[in-house]
Design a protein around this motif. Structure first.
Motif, PDB file in Angstrom:
ATOM      1  N   CYS A 132      73.324  65.518 114.357  1.00  0.00           N
ATOM      2  CA  CYS A 132      72.126  64.696 114.241  1.00  0.00           C
ATOM      3  C   CYS A 132      72.290  63.459 115.123  1.00  0.00           C
ATOM      4  O   CYS A 132      73.342  62.804 115.084  1.00  0.00           O
ATOM      5  N   GLN A 133      71.255  63.148 115.915  1.00  0.00           N
ATOM      6  CA  GLN A 133      71.274  61.972 116.778  1.00  0.00           C
ATOM      7  C   GLN A 133      70.007  61.149 116.564  1.00  0.00           C
ATOM      8  O   GLN A 133      68.937  61.696 116.289  1.00  0.00           O
ATOM      9  N   ASP A 134      70.160  59.852 116.697  1.00  0.00           N
ATOM     10  CA  ASP A 134      69.010  58.954 116.764  1.00  0.00           C
ATOM     11  C   ASP A 134      69.341  57.879 117.791  1.00  0.00           C
ATOM     12  O   ASP A 134      70.002  56.890 117.487  1.00  0.00           O
ATOM     13  N   LEU A 135      68.874  58.092 119.011  1.00  0.00           N
ATOM     14  CA  LEU A 135      69.217  57.190 120.110  1.00  0.00           C
ATOM     15  C   LEU A 135      68.384  55.924 120.099  1.00  0.00           C
ATOM     16  O   LEU A 135      68.600  55.030 120.922  1.00  0.00           O
ATOM     17  N   GLY A 165      68.546  54.051 117.446  1.00  0.00           N
ATOM     18  CA  GLY A 165      69.346  53.187 116.595  1.00  0.00           C
ATOM     19  C   GLY A 165      68.846  53.071 115.176  1.00  0.00           C
ATOM     20  O   GLY A 165      69.422  52.330 114.366  1.00  0.00           O
ATOM     21  N   ALA A 166      67.785  53.825 114.821  1.00  0.00           N
ATOM     22  CA  ALA A 166      67.210  53.726 113.479  1.00  0.00           C
ATOM     23  C   ALA A 166      67.988  54.515 112.435  1.00  0.00           C
ATOM     24  O   ALA A 166      67.790  54.307 111.238  1.00  0.00           O
ATOM     25  N   GLY A 167      68.848  55.433 112.861  1.00  0.00           N
ATOM     26  CA  GLY A 167      69.669  56.200 111.916  1.00  0.00           C
ATOM     27  C   GLY A 167      68.897  57.220 111.110  1.00  0.00           C
ATOM     28  O   GLY A 167      69.257  57.500 109.960  1.00  0.00           O
ATOM     29  N   GLU A 168      67.837  57.799 111.675  1.00  0.00           N
ATOM     30  CA  GLU A 168      67.024  58.784 110.959  1.00  0.00           C
ATOM     31  C   GLU A 168      67.904  59.954 110.490  1.00  0.00           C
ATOM     32  O   GLU A 168      68.608  60.566 111.290  1.00  0.00           O
ATOM     33  N   PRO A 169      67.891  60.295 109.176  1.00  0.00           N
ATOM     34  CA  PRO A 169      68.783  61.344 108.677  1.00  0.00           C
ATOM     35  C   PRO A 169      68.164  62.730 108.737  1.00  0.00           C
ATOM     36  O   PRO A 169      66.942  62.904 108.783  1.00  0.00           O
ATOM     37  N   ALA A 170      69.031  63.716 108.725  1.00  0.00           N
ATOM     38  CA  ALA A 170      68.645  65.127 108.588  1.00  0.00           C
ATOM     39  C   ALA A 170      69.409  65.712 107.414  1.00  0.00           C
ATOM     40  O   ALA A 170      70.605  65.437 107.248  1.00  0.00           O
ATOM     41  N   ASP A 171      68.730  66.516 106.590  1.00  0.00           N
ATOM     42  CA  ASP A 171      69.334  67.103 105.399  1.00  0.00           C
ATOM     43  C   ASP A 171      69.518  68.607 105.591  1.00  0.00           C
ATOM     44  O   ASP A 171      68.544  69.326 105.849  1.00  0.00           O
ATOM     45  N   ALA A 231      73.814  61.327  98.806  1.00  0.00           N
ATOM     46  CA  ALA A 231      72.528  60.670  99.028  1.00  0.00           C
ATOM     47  C   ALA A 231      71.369  61.556  98.591  1.00  0.00           C
ATOM     48  O   ALA A 231      70.363  61.070  98.051  1.00  0.00           O
ATOM     49  N   ARG A 232      71.500  62.843  98.808  1.00  0.00           N
ATOM     50  CA  ARG A 232      70.536  63.835  98.328  1.00  0.00           C
ATOM     51  C   ARG A 232      71.347  64.998  97.774  1.00  0.00           C
ATOM     52  O   ARG A 232      71.792  65.866  98.515  1.00  0.00           O
ATOM     53  N   PRO A 233      71.587  65.021  96.472  1.00  0.00           N
ATOM     54  CA  PRO A 233      72.450  66.052  95.892  1.00  0.00           C
ATOM     55  C   PRO A 233      72.003  67.460  96.276  1.00  0.00           C
ATOM     56  O   PRO A 233      70.816  67.778  96.279  1.00  0.00           O
ATOM     57  N   GLY A 234      73.007  68.285  96.620  1.00  0.00           N
ATOM     58  CA  GLY A 234      72.724  69.644  97.044  1.00  0.00           C
ATOM     59  C   GLY A 234      72.487  69.784  98.535  1.00  0.00           C
ATOM     60  O   GLY A 234      72.210  70.884  99.013  1.00  0.00           O
ATOM     61  N   TYR A 235      72.624  68.690  99.257  1.00  0.00           N
ATOM     62  CA  TYR A 235      72.413  68.691 100.704  1.00  0.00           C
ATOM     63  C   TYR A 235      73.542  67.922 101.383  1.00  0.00           C
ATOM     64  O   TYR A 235      74.102  66.989 100.818  1.00  0.00           O
ATOM     65  N   LEU A 236      73.811  68.316 102.625  1.00  0.00           N
ATOM     66  CA  LEU A 236      74.633  67.504 103.511  1.00  0.00           C
ATOM     67  C   LEU A 236      73.691  66.669 104.353  1.00  0.00           C
ATOM     68  O   LEU A 236      72.925  67.204 105.170  1.00  0.00           O
ATOM     69  N   ARG A 237      73.712  65.376 104.141  1.00  0.00           N
ATOM     70  CA  ARG A 237      72.859  64.485 104.925  1.00  0.00           C
ATOM     71  C   ARG A 237      73.655  63.938 106.098  1.00  0.00           C
ATOM     72  O   ARG A 237      74.692  63.297 105.926  1.00  0.00           O
ATOM     73  N   LEU A 238      73.177  64.206 107.310  1.00  0.00           N
ATOM     74  CA  LEU A 238      73.747  63.623 108.513  1.00  0.00           C
ATOM     75  C   LEU A 238      72.849  62.488 108.971  1.00  0.00           C
ATOM     76  O   LEU A 238      71.630  62.649 109.065  1.00  0.00           O
ATOM     77  N   TYR A 239      73.468  61.359 109.269  1.00  0.00           N
ATOM     78  CA  TYR A 239      72.722  60.213 109.757  1.00  0.00           C
ATOM     79  C   TYR A 239      72.690  60.242 111.281  1.00  0.00           C
ATOM     80  O   TYR A 239      73.725  60.430 111.926  1.00  0.00           O
ATOM     81  N   GLY A 240      71.511  60.045 111.838  1.00  0.00           N
ATOM     82  CA  GLY A 240      71.384  60.052 113.286  1.00  0.00           C
ATOM     83  C   GLY A 240      72.200  58.942 113.919  1.00  0.00           C
ATOM     84  O   GLY A 240      71.960  57.764 113.655  1.00  0.00           O
ATOM     85  N   ARG A 241      73.150  59.286 114.752  1.00  0.00           N
ATOM     86  CA  ARG A 241      74.005  58.286 115.400  1.00  0.00           C
ATOM     87  C   ARG A 241      73.931  58.448 116.920  1.00  0.00           C
ATOM     88  O   ARG A 241      72.871  58.690 117.459  1.00  0.00           O
TER      89      ARG A 241
END
Length: 538
Positions: free
Chosen positions: A515-518, A520-526, A359-369
């Motif tokens: 990474c968390q997004d309580l 429910g919006a799924g805000e990501p962290a890179d 999703a963003r090359p060169g990064y590990l993107r975690l989706y807020g769950r």
């Protein structure tokens, strides 16, 4: 010329070993961590590398909802008819009911499966369900061409023995079908907790190896033999074949759950699990690890350690090549399409809902769950702690809008014990840094440090662990100096021994990213990198 134990440091329990030609393979339990089962390879019994995690798709394994320390237990790896065979348990429930405060039924769900592959690195087949009568299944391939499924038998009835002994049932190796009825072949010894069966045939004797004494300080490898597969079995006259029970000060404790392998030159070696307690707290933050040592068959036909005292060996002398206790230094730049092999995640086969490397090359993107305590869809990617002292760091780009969004660096054992340095936002939308700790006190507690306001942009996060002591630091993207939080944290709670009452604790400490997004919006962290450095086998 030495091997220094453990050969697989950090959480690598319940080893099963097989030799195929000049190649040795050891399979170990992974519990709730995904993908399931770790298989390491060696040519010399000293130097090992991870070659595969075979249970890696939804049709093979889905552990969403499995409690902590459930999931994949005690895999058994064997080779017959030109194929590798892997048997494992997927444990869905670990619980006990009580009746007016008395001990009631212990209702647990253990489902045992079989997968095969022509090659160790796959592809591995979809699983065949074998039974659900108990855990620790294993295959025995007799010299008459027949194969037998073994497992411990679980007795859930109030007042029952729980660990009711070892059962055997013939298995059709062509399709996994079970033939005839199961038969109880061994009820165990007075040590109790009879589990982890493996069967071998030598000089007309069937040798049954089991783990007994429970997986804490009384753990032991016990052997018995019989002229018939179905017994009756006579127990080894010396008692346990290998144990650290009662051996105060031994570097390797909790030793048990073994398996045997014969080398091409006819030597016999045993792999077994062990734990290394911290010197002050006496807790095993590295979990249950895998060790190895040579054994010998006596003139009376019984197996013993080389010196006959059934003690585990920290250092094995005169082994094949020497193996150095080298520090580990791993830096993952997340510049490939696959997750670096050291990392795993929790429970779910739907990894693309948790993270992306594209999703963003060169990064590990975690989706807020879900929350960091979730047993379902938790966005947490981590690697094992493999030494008593280590440092780990990462850099995260994350713009939370409110307190329900968080991301950062976590030192994690399970949902009831962790230390989590995370970026979040306060009620005014100001980005802040805090540590959330879950502490396994008798009733359980959560502790949060005071928030520290931080600027926008990427932020570096670091943890340093020295035995029982843990500290966190942070720095801005343009800074080279770490700012250390004033609090010191107890690293020893990330262990089997620190626990809430009644919960299973069979894994070990991990360090990683979450990474968390309580909302429910799924805000990501890179995360731009992750670095892990330790001092090697302590």
């Amino acid at each position: 010329m030495t091997i220094r134990n453990p050969i697989l440091p950090g959480f690598n329990p319940d080893p099963s070993i097989v030799c195929v030609g000049d190649d040795y393979y050891v399979a170990t339990s992974t519990f709730e961590w995904y993908p399931g089962v770790q298989i390491h390879h060696s040519r010399d019994l000293a130097n090992w590398r991870l070659v595969t995690r075979p249970l890696n798709r939804a049709s093979q394994l889905d552990m969403r909802g499995n409690p902590d320390s459930c999931g994949v237990w005690a895999p058994d790896l064997s080779h017959a008819n030109g194929r590798f065979h892997l048997i494992y348990s997927d444990v869905k429930r670990y619980g006990q009911t009580t009746i007016d405060g008395a001990r009631g039924a212990s209702l647990r769900d253990f489902h045992n499966y079989w997968v095969t592959s022509e090659h160790i690195d796959g592809p591995w087949s979809d699983p065949v369900h074998l039974n659900s009568s108990g855990f620790d299944p294993a295959l025995f391939h007799d010299d008459d061409g027949r194969s037998w499924l073994l497992n411990m038998l679980w007795d859930h009835r109030p007042g029952g023995r729980r660990f009711a002994g070892i059962v055997a049932q013939e298995m059709d190796l062509a399709n996994g079908g079970l033939l005839g009825e199961r038969r109880l072949i061994f009820e165990g010894t007075s040590l109790g907790f009879t589990e982890g069966p493996h069967l071998y045939k030598r000089d007309g004797w069937y040798h049954l190896l089991v783990a007994e004494g429970g997986t804490e300080r009384n753990h032991a490898v016990v052997m018995a033999r019989a002229r018939s597969l179905f017994g009756p079995y006579e127990v080894h006259p010396d008692g346990p074949v290998l144990t650290a029970a009662g051996k105060q000060g031994a570097a390797l404790q909790r030793t048990g759950h073994g398996d045997l392998v014969e080398t091409p030159t006819g030597e016999t070696w045993m792999v077994y699990l062990c734990g290394r307690p911290l010197p002050v707290s006496d807790r095993c933050v590295l979990g249950r690890e895998t060790a190895i040592q040579p054994m010998r068959w006596g003139e009376d036909g019984w197996l013993r350690t080389l010196d006959g005292d059934a003690s585990p060996e920290l250092v094995v002398e005169d082994a094949t090549p020497s193996v150095a206790s080298e520090p580990q230094r791993e830096r993952s730049a997340f510049d490939t399409a696959t997750l670096p092999e050291a990392f795993q995640w929790l429970r779910t086969p739907e990894a693309d809902r948790l993270f992306s490397l594209t999703a963003r090359p060169g990064y590990l993107r975690l989706y807020g769950r879900e929350t960091i305590g979730s047993h379902f869809t938790q966005s947490l990617v981590a690697r094992r702690q493999q030494a008593f002292a280590y440092a780990a760091e990462t850099q995260v780009t994350f713009a939370p809008r409110h307190f329900q969004q968080a991301a950062g660096l976590v030192c994690y054992y399970n949902s009831t014990k962790f230390h989590y340095l995370h970026v979040t936002a306060d009620d005014d939308g100001q980005r802040v840094l805090q540590v959330l700790s879950a502490i396994p006190t008798p009733l359980g507690s959560s502790v949060m440090t005071q928030p520290i306001a931080i600027d926008a942009g990427p932020i570096g996060l670091r943890v340093e662990v020295d035995h029982e002591n843990l500290r966190f630091g942070y720095r801005g993207a343009a800074s080279t100096e770490w700012n250390w939080l004033p609090e010191r944290f107890d690293a020893s709670i990330l262990s089997d021994e620190a626990t809430l009452p009644g919960l299973p604790n069979f894994t070990g400490a991990f360090v990683g990213m979450a990474c968390q997004d309580l909302s429910g919006a799924g805000e990501p962290a890179d995360f731009s990198y992750f670095e892990y450095v330790d001092g090697g086998n302590d």
